[in-house]
Design an enzyme around this catalytic site. Structure first.
Site, PDB file in Angstrom:
ATOM      1  N   GLY A 121      83.784  40.233 -40.314  1.00  0.00           N
ATOM      2  CA  GLY A 121      83.156  39.612 -39.163  1.00  0.00           C
ATOM      3  C   GLY A 121      81.694  39.320 -39.414  1.00  0.00           C
ATOM      4  O   GLY A 121      81.137  39.695 -40.451  1.00  0.00           O
TER       5      GLY A 121
ATOM      6  N   THR B 219      82.319  44.584 -41.070  1.00  0.00           N
ATOM      7  CA  THR B 219      83.540  44.402 -41.841  1.00  0.00           C
ATOM      8  C   THR B 219      84.368  45.672 -41.709  1.00  0.00           C
ATOM      9  O   THR B 219      83.851  46.774 -41.892  1.00  0.00           O
ATOM     10  CB  THR B 219      83.233  44.132 -43.321  1.00  0.00           C
ATOM     11  N   VAL B 220      85.646  45.505 -41.364  1.00  0.00           N
ATOM     12  CA  VAL B 220      86.546  46.648 -41.218  1.00  0.00           C
ATOM     13  C   VAL B 220      87.582  46.587 -42.332  1.00  0.00           C
ATOM     14  O   VAL B 220      88.183  45.540 -42.581  1.00  0.00           O
ATOM     15  CB  VAL B 220      87.233  46.647 -39.843  1.00  0.00           C
TER      16      VAL B 220
ATOM     17  N   ALA C 148      90.144  32.741 -38.267  1.00  0.00           N
ATOM     18  CA  ALA C 148      91.230  33.544 -38.820  1.00  0.00           C
ATOM     19  C   ALA C 148      91.447  34.818 -38.023  1.00  0.00           C
ATOM     20  O   ALA C 148      92.587  35.239 -37.793  1.00  0.00           O
ATOM     21  CB  ALA C 148      90.925  33.880 -40.281  1.00  0.00           C
ATOM     22  N   ASP C 149      90.363  35.439 -37.567  1.00  0.00           N
ATOM     23  CA  ASP C 149      90.497  36.685 -36.811  1.00  0.00           C
ATOM     24  C   ASP C 149      91.240  36.471 -35.502  1.00  0.00           C
ATOM     25  O   ASP C 149      91.993  37.348 -35.050  1.00  0.00           O
ATOM     26  CB  ASP C 149      89.128  37.307 -36.555  1.00  0.00           C
TER      27      ASP C 149
ATOM     28  N   ASP D 298      88.811  40.285 -28.003  1.00  0.00           N
ATOM     29  CA  ASP D 298      88.136  40.939 -29.127  1.00  0.00           C
ATOM     30  C   ASP D 298      86.638  40.971 -28.863  1.00  0.00           C
ATOM     31  O   ASP D 298      85.977  39.932 -28.807  1.00  0.00           O
ATOM     32  CB  ASP D 298      88.434  40.184 -30.424  1.00  0.00           C
TER      33      ASP D 298
ATOM     34  N   THR E 162      80.822  40.095 -32.373  1.00  0.00           N
ATOM     35  CA  THR E 162      79.567  39.360 -32.236  1.00  0.00           C
ATOM     36  C   THR E 162      79.708  38.337 -31.117  1.00  0.00           C
ATOM     37  O   THR E 162      78.817  38.169 -30.281  1.00  0.00           O
ATOM     38  CB  THR E 162      79.216  38.664 -33.560  1.00  0.00           C
TER      39      THR E 162
END
Length: 274
Positions: free
Chosen positions: A8, A12-13, A118-119, A139, A142
């Protein structure tokens, strides 16, 4: 094992799913055995990310050598080349990026499907798979995104709003005397000092935005819509929402696993150079 990355703008996960060999060279996937959240740093080099990954894996007692596949969802295009190189150099694997041409199992009814992040597709796939449809995934990143899936599993569209963190930072940057404050749920709406008043504005104001959008989306969908929230602030906002009934911290990681499973035959061909 399968490594999944959700890249993101702010964080980042990463997650690692256990895998069991199945017939025809494929795998079946089980529980998430480790996951981490780190800052997204666009200037880091391939080797700096390699060191970071090694340290995280050591902390989670995960061996690099057991990773047989990598899938990445990225909304930060400048990092894609770096991450691809990290995967090839440190894992000797070519990652699968969630992008046009990848099988998601979800028709996208958008004016220009390539515009959908994509997310957002990953979240929608996971929400429909885990909770059924029609559904809305929210979600809190940001930006805060609302994504709508039909009862048939079709991506219909959604809403993009500024994230609560962006709103708080903008207020701090554009005012001379207002401080930075933590985002938290105040005990009451009326603040009796500057910090409490700002926290009340951020929390209750943003909750009004979220519930207002959800109310209208549910109305457009004709009611009886499942709503699931994910992202860093989802437990905080979800606790006060009239509409959010499920909070799923692992929604995006599960979505990446599901999409990987739907592309296993293609990934095996790619790994063997076919």
């Amino acid at each position: 094992m399968l490594l999944v990355l959700d890249v993101g703008n702010t964080n980042t996960v990463l997650g690692v799913f256990e895998a069991t060999p199945a017939e025809n060279g494929s795998y079946t996937y089980g529980r998430l055995i480790a996951h981490w959240r780190v800052g997204t740093i666009r200037t880091q080099t391939v080797d700096e990310y390699g060191v970071l990954f090694r340290n995280l894996f050591a902390m989670g007692n995960v061996d690099f050598k057991v990773i047989h596949g990598i899938i990445i969802s990225s909304v930060v295009p400048p990092m894609d080349t770096t991450l691809r190189s990290v995967c090839e150099r440190y894992f000797a694997l070519k990652p699968l990026f969630v992008e046009p041409g990848v099988k998601t199992g979800m028709p996208v009814h958008y004016d220009n499907p390539s515009e959908v992040g994509a997310d957002r597709i990953v979240n929608s796939v996971a929400a429909f798979e885990k909770y059924g449809g029609p559904c809305i995934s929210v979600d809190f990143g940001t930006a805060t995104t609302f994504d709508v899936v039909s009862a048939k599993g079709e991506y219909l569209g959604g809403v993009i709003a500024p994230g609560i963190g962006i709103s708080a930072e903008a207020l701090f940057q554009r005012t001379a005397r207002l401080p930075r404050v933590d985002i938290k749920r105040p005990t009451k709406v009326m603040g009796t000092n500057t910090v409490n008043s700002m926290q009340s504005g951020f929390y209750w104001g943003y909750l009004g935005l979220v519930d207002g959008i959800l109310e209208r989306l549910v109305e457009e969908m004709g009611g009886n819509v499942k709503i699931v929230a994910t992202g860093g602030l989802s437990p905080l906002i979800g606790a006060g929402s009239k509409y959010i009934k499920d909070v799923d911290d692992l929604l995006t990681l599960d979505g990446l696993r599901i999409i990987w499973e739907r592309n296993q035959s293609n990934t095996r061909k790619r790994e063997h150079g076919k």
